[in-house]
Design a protein around this motif. Structure first.
Motif, PDB file in Angstrom:
ATOM      1  N   ASN A 127       0.854  -1.176   0.000  1.00  0.00           N
ATOM      2  CA  ASN A 127       0.000   0.000   0.000  1.00  0.00           C
ATOM      3  C   ASN A 127       0.893   1.230   0.000  1.00  0.00           C
ATOM      4  N   LEU A 128       0.305   2.426  -0.028  1.00  0.00           N
ATOM      5  CA  LEU A 128       1.119   3.618  -0.139  1.00  0.00           C
ATOM      6  C   LEU A 128       1.852   3.940   1.152  1.00  0.00           C
ATOM      7  N   GLY A 129       1.565   3.172   2.209  1.00  0.00           N
ATOM      8  CA  GLY A 129       2.316   3.300   3.437  1.00  0.00           C
ATOM      9  C   GLY A 129       3.505   2.375   3.495  1.00  0.00           C
ATOM     10  N   GLY A 130       3.698   1.562   2.436  1.00  0.00           N
ATOM     11  CA  GLY A 130       4.837   0.659   2.381  1.00  0.00           C
ATOM     12  C   GLY A 130       4.592  -0.706   2.986  1.00  0.00           C
ATOM     13  N   MET A 131       3.357  -0.998   3.445  1.00  0.00           N
ATOM     14  CA  MET A 131       3.064  -2.301   4.026  1.00  0.00           C
ATOM     15  C   MET A 131       2.833  -3.320   2.911  1.00  0.00           C
ATOM     16  N   PRO A 132       3.474  -4.483   2.977  1.00  0.00           N
ATOM     17  CA  PRO A 132       3.251  -5.501   1.940  1.00  0.00           C
ATOM     18  C   PRO A 132       1.801  -5.963   1.929  1.00  0.00           C
ATOM     19  N   MET A 133       1.248  -6.106   0.731  1.00  0.00           N
ATOM     20  CA  MET A 133      -0.120  -6.559   0.541  1.00  0.00           C
ATOM     21  C   MET A 133      -0.100  -7.859  -0.262  1.00  0.00           C
ATOM     22  N   VAL A 134      -0.663  -8.903   0.306  1.00  0.00           N
ATOM     23  CA  VAL A 134      -0.740 -10.189  -0.387  1.00  0.00           C
ATOM     24  C   VAL A 134      -2.105 -10.283  -1.043  1.00  0.00           C
ATOM     25  N   THR A 135      -2.131 -10.382  -2.357  1.00  0.00           N
ATOM     26  CA  THR A 135      -3.375 -10.482  -3.096  1.00  0.00           C
ATOM     27  C   THR A 135      -3.134 -11.309  -4.347  1.00  0.00           C
ATOM     28  N   SER A 136      -4.199 -11.725  -4.972  1.00  0.00           N
ATOM     29  CA  SER A 136      -4.071 -12.528  -6.192  1.00  0.00           C
ATOM     30  C   SER A 136      -4.041 -11.628  -7.415  1.00  0.00           C
ATOM     31  N   GLY A 137      -3.522 -12.167  -8.471  1.00  0.00           N
ATOM     32  CA  GLY A 137      -3.441 -11.406  -9.706  1.00  0.00           C
ATOM     33  C   GLY A 137      -3.367 -12.317 -10.910  1.00  0.00           C
ATOM     34  N   MET A 138      -3.345 -11.702 -12.063  1.00  0.00           N
ATOM     35  CA  MET A 138      -3.286 -12.454 -13.316  1.00  0.00           C
ATOM     36  C   MET A 138      -2.272 -11.776 -14.236  1.00  0.00           C
ATOM     37  N   TYR A 139      -1.450 -12.601 -14.895  1.00  0.00           N
ATOM     38  CA  TYR A 139      -0.533 -12.039 -15.863  1.00  0.00           C
ATOM     39  C   TYR A 139      -0.963 -12.458 -17.261  1.00  0.00           C
ATOM     40  N   ALA A 140      -0.600 -11.652 -18.235  1.00  0.00           N
ATOM     41  CA  ALA A 140      -0.943 -11.924 -19.627  1.00  0.00           C
ATOM     42  C   ALA A 140       0.205 -11.476 -20.515  1.00  0.00           C
ATOM     43  N   LEU A 141       0.413 -12.192 -21.610  1.00  0.00           N
ATOM     44  CA  LEU A 141       1.487 -11.910 -22.550  1.00  0.00           C
ATOM     45  C   LEU A 141       0.873 -11.548 -23.894  1.00  0.00           C
ATOM     46  N   TYR A 142       1.137 -10.313 -24.355  1.00  0.00           N
ATOM     47  CA  TYR A 142       0.559  -9.819 -25.604  1.00  0.00           C
ATOM     48  C   TYR A 142       1.657  -9.696 -26.666  1.00  0.00           C
ATOM     49  N   PRO A 143       1.455 -10.263 -27.852  1.00  0.00           N
ATOM     50  CA  PRO A 143       2.471 -10.140 -28.907  1.00  0.00           C
ATOM     51  C   PRO A 143       2.410  -8.774 -29.573  1.00  0.00           C
ATOM     52  N   ALA A 144       3.556  -8.329 -30.062  1.00  0.00           N
ATOM     53  CA  ALA A 144       3.615  -7.071 -30.795  1.00  0.00           C
ATOM     54  C   ALA A 144       2.953  -7.244 -32.154  1.00  0.00           C
ATOM     55  N   LEU A 145       2.201  -6.227 -32.584  1.00  0.00           N
ATOM     56  CA  LEU A 145       1.561  -6.283 -33.905  1.00  0.00           C
ATOM     57  C   LEU A 145       2.613  -6.220 -35.005  1.00  0.00           C
ATOM     58  N   SER A 146       3.624  -5.401 -34.786  1.00  0.00           N
ATOM     59  CA  SER A 146       4.790  -5.372 -35.669  1.00  0.00           C
ATOM     60  C   SER A 146       5.984  -5.162 -34.780  1.00  0.00           C
ATOM     61  N   ASP A 147       7.054  -5.883 -35.024  1.00  0.00           N
ATOM     62  CA  ASP A 147       8.179  -5.870 -34.107  1.00  0.00           C
ATOM     63  C   ASP A 147       8.723  -4.458 -33.967  1.00  0.00           C
ATOM     64  N   PRO A 148       8.729  -3.868 -32.769  1.00  0.00           N
ATOM     65  CA  PRO A 148       9.202  -2.506 -32.593  1.00  0.00           C
ATOM     66  C   PRO A 148      10.657  -2.371 -33.009  1.00  0.00           C
TER      67      PRO A 148
END
Length: 907
Positions: free
Chosen positions: A785-806
């Protein structure tokens, strides 16, 4: 008082002794326990000293260990620096002890205590090494090399005689050493106990070291586990070998995932007939969970449940299966809307195919503030009433990707008519009654802003069209003791506007017009009026002088000396320089004007000066000011305090617009709660740009009283209100000050602060720019949190391909922010998975994906289901074959040459 726990197991234990001594030790330890409950650390130290001396005389080692370590704990609470003396005492004890077993236990304790010290101080030690601080003889000046060498030396000494440890039962030290479930597999010997503690210390030490020392620590851990496995294999202890192998695999899983997986599969087949085989299935299922292979985890866990249906440890597998197949849904519906609005709400769900949103229009009286009406319903009464009603409901099908996969979708929900509603979200397979939340529908909106001459202007607008609302009643409330008291009522004019002088008691406001009476209360603070007109005088060239004063402290006692240093600047519109040879008069005076002292000073060639004031011994306590800078110091008569007042650190996530209940405690130093007198508090708000405070912006926004309960606990409501200054884009800092006066007249003060912004969580992660797509890699997504206390929560990651290689390397990662241009990447991900913040997660191998640039996105949700996203552009590259290296600015491995950045080498 918070007592830090030592890492070695310190439990309530008795010596194995004759009955004539047992009662004596029982009585002493009971006195220690009572002193702990009363929060009397000095008394604990006194009693444990008596126990140690008695046990030393009677040569009762378990009692000596218990007494020394307990005394060490509580002495450190009273005198933090006593830790070094106690640690030195343990070192002498280990050197002088003639009992080999005691000596090995002491080496284990010392290894753990040094590891604790290094973990707590690693940031300081590494910082001193970076600036070239030399190592000294004292522990506080030791370097990483000195500390790690000391720890490794104690670990070696802790198993100097493994045969003695194998022959000695841990029952000899009961109940100082409490036998766990796995102790029976090792035949309750002391060898496994000490080695496990050493491995724990090595694991923690490897987390805060790097480079050569980290490799040395890992190598020693591997040698310990290999030696332990071989020891039990030579003694035909099949179960001991199994548990040791599982321990070794746990250390290797982040380095060679596939090898660990294969070894677990082999062990599962080898130990199917052993009761301890269930530990293999648990470790195997855990590995599948960490790799986000839910289907594999379910298969493994169900097989383990079938093989060991009655084993107590099988309950862990049942819990994982239940969690994986249980439906879950999070739909953060906003608290308000206007009539007929189509709400675009992002929903996160798992194992759910559809959701029904039910709106129950509440039969509330037509009043302006629904918050005063809604809580009059108890949860039971509201639930019973809802069960008899027919809701206005809408069912929405949800996008399905796969079972057991957390998925996100956007629902478009039609808002009902004007009114106050109870809302329920219902979906098939719910394990408990759906939660009930409040939802208000109003077509009114208010805009509050400051105007010249100290006035506040409020515009009443139609939420849909933005047109002014004529004849709307604006109700202003004062928030006192968790209740809203109406202070004033205004009516908008022909252009939907009112203007009035703002008062300190105007905290919240709402609006009503006709039947539209359901606009929730909002903050009434208008902010400061800022004129944006051009001021030519701001560009004047003549200099202005500024004097900065520094004192050596802020709190003094009568009779002490106040040391003052000052620097004088000449400031122009585009430059600043110090002023030498200038005369200044510095005055220190009390706010009551009863005492005053002055000093005439001259600045030196660097524009600075020093002086001092000696405070009279009979000076009255209070606040005193330095006249040139109005730097405030506090002078108080010294009195030994009899009680303490403090705030708890918020353990939840929050952002601007939230309400917090800050918990505090007032009690004597002996642990007796104080009640019957109110705690007076004030809440002020200022602004920060990053971590830099903006001066002149602090305002008191709330004040009141809180009554402590029988436990001395009290609660201060803090409303994290947004400032009205639209030019501000930083953070709001809320300072909370509380004072309590005891019946004897003693007053104590406590302060705390809460930093809030437009996001409730700060995400961070160390992710390389270039990722090998054929090898799984681990990442820990930190969340605080903005006070610096660690927060344990769930999340999701996703991988998106580039439409054209930068045409360039991946962008630099900025913690807590998103810098990626999403338009360069596909809308749908090619890979998704789950993670838990502040815990290590394994991202699966992406060998099936094409090499090139991708956007890796991590999304987490706070306790109120608000979304926070961290994004990083990465480059996936394959296992490289031998190719002719090219020198170039982008390196020799990934690219052919700097002019061909978009063509990574192919496998």
């Amino acid at each position: 008082m918070r007592i830090r726990q030592l890492t070695f197991l310190i439990l309530c234990f008795l010596a194995i002794t004759l009955p004539m001594y047992a009662q004596s030790y029982d009585k002493l330890w009971k006195q220690v326990e009572e002193a702990q409950q009363k929060d009397l650390p000095q008394t604990v130290v006194s009693f444990t000293e008596q126990i140690f001396q008695k046990a030393q005389k009677e040569k009762k080692s378990p009692q000596m260990f218990k007494a020394w370590l307990t005394r060490m704990q509580f002495r450190r609470a009273v005198m933090p620096h006593s830790f070094y003396a106690d640690l030195h005492g343990l070192e002498e004890w280990a050197r002088e002890s003639s009992v080999a077993l005691d000596r090995m236990i002491l080496h284990t304790l010392l290894a753990e205590l040094y590891t604790d010290f290094y973990q707590e101080n690693s940031w300081r030690i590494l910082a001193e090494e970076r600036v070239g601080e030399a190592a000294g003889s004292e522990l506080r000046t030791w370097t990483t090399y000195t500390l790690t060498d000391t720890i490794l030396s104690h670990i070696r000494g802790a198993t100097e005689d493994p045969d003695l440890l194998l022959k000695t039962s841990s029952r000899r030290y009961e109940p100082f050493i409490v036998q766990g479930e796995s102790s029976v597999a090792y035949h309750h010997d002391m060898y496994h106990l000490l080695v496990l503690r050493q491995l724990n210390a090595l694991q923690r030490l490897s987390q805060v070291t790097q480079g050569e020392k980290q490799q040395q620590i890992r190598q020693m851990a591997t040698e310990l586990t290999d030696r332990m496995a071989e020891t039990y294999r030579s003694r035909n202890n099949r179960d001991g070998v199994l548990l040791t192998r599982l321990l070794a695999l746990t250390q290797l899983k982040n380095q060679n995932f596939s090898a660990v997986w294969e070894e677990l599969a082999r062990l599962a087949g080898e130990y199917r007939d052993s009761p301890w085989g269930v530990e293999v299935w648990i470790a195997w299922a855990q590995l599948a969970r960490e790799s986000h292979s839910t289907e594999e985890m379910l298969r493994i866990a169900r097989e383990g449940m079938d093989l060991y249906p009655d084993h107590p440890r099988t309950e862990q597998l049942r819990q994982w299966v239940a969690a994986a197949v249980q439906p879950s849904l999070s739909l953060p519906l906003p608290a308000m809307s206007y009539s007929g609005e189509e709400l675009a709400v992002e929903v996160t769900y798992k194992n759910v195919r559809e959701v029904t949103v039910e709106f129950y229009k509440l039969p509330l009286p037509a009043q302006a503030d629904p918050f005063t009406a809604f809580p009059t319903w108890s949860q039971e009464e509201l639930t019973a009433w809802i069960e008899q009603q027919t809701p206005e409901s809408y069912t929405y099908p949800l996008k399905w990707i796969a079972d057991f996969v957390s998925t996100r979708d956007t629902l478009r929900i039609q808002s009902p008519g004007i009114g106050s509603y109870a809302v329920r979200l219902v979906h098939p397979g719910m394990q408990k009654d759906p939660a009930i939340r409040q939802f208000s529908v109003s077509n009114l909106r208010l805009v509050v802003q400051p105007v010249p001459d100290g006035l506040t202007e409020i515009l009443a607008l139609d939420a849909r069209t933005g047109c002014p609302v004529v004849g709307a009643d604006i109700l202003v409330y004062n928030r006192e003791r968790d209740a809203d008291i109406r202070e004033a009522t205004f009516r908008t004019d022909s252009i939907g506007r009112i203007s009035f002088p703002w008062k300190e008691t105007y905290h919240r406001l709402t609006a009503l017009r006709g039947e539209d009476r359901f606009l929730p209360l909002q903050n009434a603070w208008p902010g400061r009026y800022v004129s944006h007109e051009y001021h030519p005088e701001m560009l004047r060239s003549e200099s202005q002088y500024q004097l900065s004063l520094l004192t050596d402290r802020v709190l003094y006692r009568p009779g002490q000396t106040v040391f003052v240093k000052g620097i004088l600047y000449a400031l122009a519109s585009d430059s600043a320089q110090v002023v030498s040879g200038a005369s200044q008069e510095i005055t220190l005076e009390g706010l009551d004007r009863q005492w005053r002292d002055t000093r005439q000073v001259f600045t030196n060639e660097y524009g600075s000066f020093t002086t001092e004031f000696v405070l009279p011994a009979d000076l009255s306590p209070g606040s005193y000011l330095l006249s040139c800078h109005r730097g405030q110091i506090q002078v108080e008569e010294y009195k030994r305090p009899t009680f303490t007042l403090f705030f708890d650190t918020p353990q939840v996530s929050y952002q601007l617009g939230d309400s917090l209940q800050l918990q505090g405690t007032v009690r004597t130093f002996s642990g007796v709660a104080l009640s019957g007198q109110p705690v007076h508090y004030t809440v002020s708000r200022s602004y920060q740009w990053g971590w830099v405070p903006l001066r002149g912006q602090e305002q008191i926004i709330a004040s009141g009283q809180a009554m402590p309960d029988s436990q001395g606990r009290f609660s201060v409501p803090v409303y994290l209100e947004r400032g009205a200054d639209l030019l501000f884009r930083g953070y709001s800092l809320y300072e909370i000050k509380a004072t309590f006066t005891s019946p004897s007249g003693e007053t104590q003060e406590a302060r705390t602060s809460v930093r809030a912004g437009e996001r409730s969580l700060l995400l961070s992660a160390e992710i390389p720019d270039n990722v090998h797509k054929d090898i799984p890699f681990t990442v820990t997504v930190g969340a605080t949190n903005l006070g610096g206390m660690p927060m344990v929560t769930s999340g999701m990651y996703a991988l998106y391909p580039a439409l054209s290689d930068p045409a360039g390397p991946a962008s630099r990662y900025v913690p807590g922010s998103s810098k990626a241009d999403r338009s360069r990447y596909a809308a749908e991900p090619v890979c998704t998975g789950n993670f838990t913040t502040n815990r290590e997660s394994i991202l699966g191998a992406w060998q099936e994906l094409t090499s090139g640039h991708y956007l890796l996105s991590f999304t987490a949700w706070d306790s109120q289901d608000r979304e926070v996203t961290l994004e990083k552009e990465i480059l996936l590259f394959p296992r490289l074959k031998a190719v002719r290296p090219y020198s170039g600015r982008c390196g020799m491995c990934l690219y052919r040459r700097s002019s061909d950045l978009r063509r990574p080498l192919l496998s």
